[in-house]
Motif scaffolding. Structure first.
Motif, mmCIF file in Angstrom:
data_model
loop_
_atom_site.group_PDB
_atom_site.id
_atom_site.type_symbol
_atom_site.label_atom_id
_atom_site.label_comp_id
_atom_site.label_asym_id
_atom_site.label_seq_id
_atom_site.Cartn_x
_atom_site.Cartn_y
_atom_site.Cartn_z
ATOM 1 N N ALA A 283 7.633 2.324 -44.492
ATOM 2 C CA ALA A 283 6.950 3.086 -43.439
ATOM 3 C C ALA A 283 6.655 4.514 -43.902
ATOM 4 N N LEU A 284 7.525 5.069 -44.736
ATOM 5 C CA LEU A 284 7.330 6.437 -45.231
ATOM 6 C C LEU A 284 6.467 6.489 -46.492
ATOM 7 N N TYR A 285 6.262 5.377 -47.124
ATOM 8 C CA TYR A 285 5.492 5.321 -48.370
ATOM 9 C C TYR A 285 4.100 5.950 -48.256
ATOM 10 N N PRO A 286 3.323 5.674 -47.204
ATOM 11 C CA PRO A 286 1.985 6.290 -47.130
ATOM 12 C C PRO A 286 2.009 7.810 -47.004
ATOM 13 N N PHE A 287 3.108 8.362 -46.501
ATOM 14 C CA PHE A 287 3.190 9.826 -46.388
ATOM 15 C C PHE A 287 3.462 10.479 -47.738
ATOM 16 N N ALA A 288 4.097 9.742 -48.647
ATOM 17 C CA ALA A 288 4.449 10.293 -49.948
ATOM 18 C C ALA A 288 3.344 10.111 -50.986
#
Length: 89
Positions: free
Chosen positions: A20-25
């Motif tokens: 879920a956090l991958y696209p923000f990084a």
């Protein structure tokens, strides 16, 4: 044994949270079926694969919960087999 199963559930929650956090990084990929990231997500988050196959959307909270439950079930199976093999010796 219950702590190991809880650790499996925490791992499943962490895997889903990481995706879920991958696209923000990073810059998110096109997310087509040919993308290797999609295959990795489907393999590590089985509820996503079910959502794609049956054409329904799943909210992030349900993905986190379902992935934790799936990993807990896998952990229960693995730890039960490990426990039986350990006592068989």
């Amino acid at each position: 044994m219950k702590y190991r199963i809880a650790a499996w559930a925490v791992l499943g929650f962490g895997v889903a949270a990481g995706w879920a956090l991958y696209p923000f990084a990073t810059t998110p990929p096109a997310m087509t079926s040919a993308d290797p990231i999609v295959t990795l997500v489907e393999f590590t988050c089985p509820v996503v694969l079910a959502g794609i196959y049956f054409h329904f959307g799943v909210s992030l909270y349900w993905v986190l919960l379902a992935n934790a439950a799936t990993y807990a079930l896998v952990g229960l199976i693995v730890e039960t087999l490990r426990h039986q093999l350990h006592h068989a010796k």
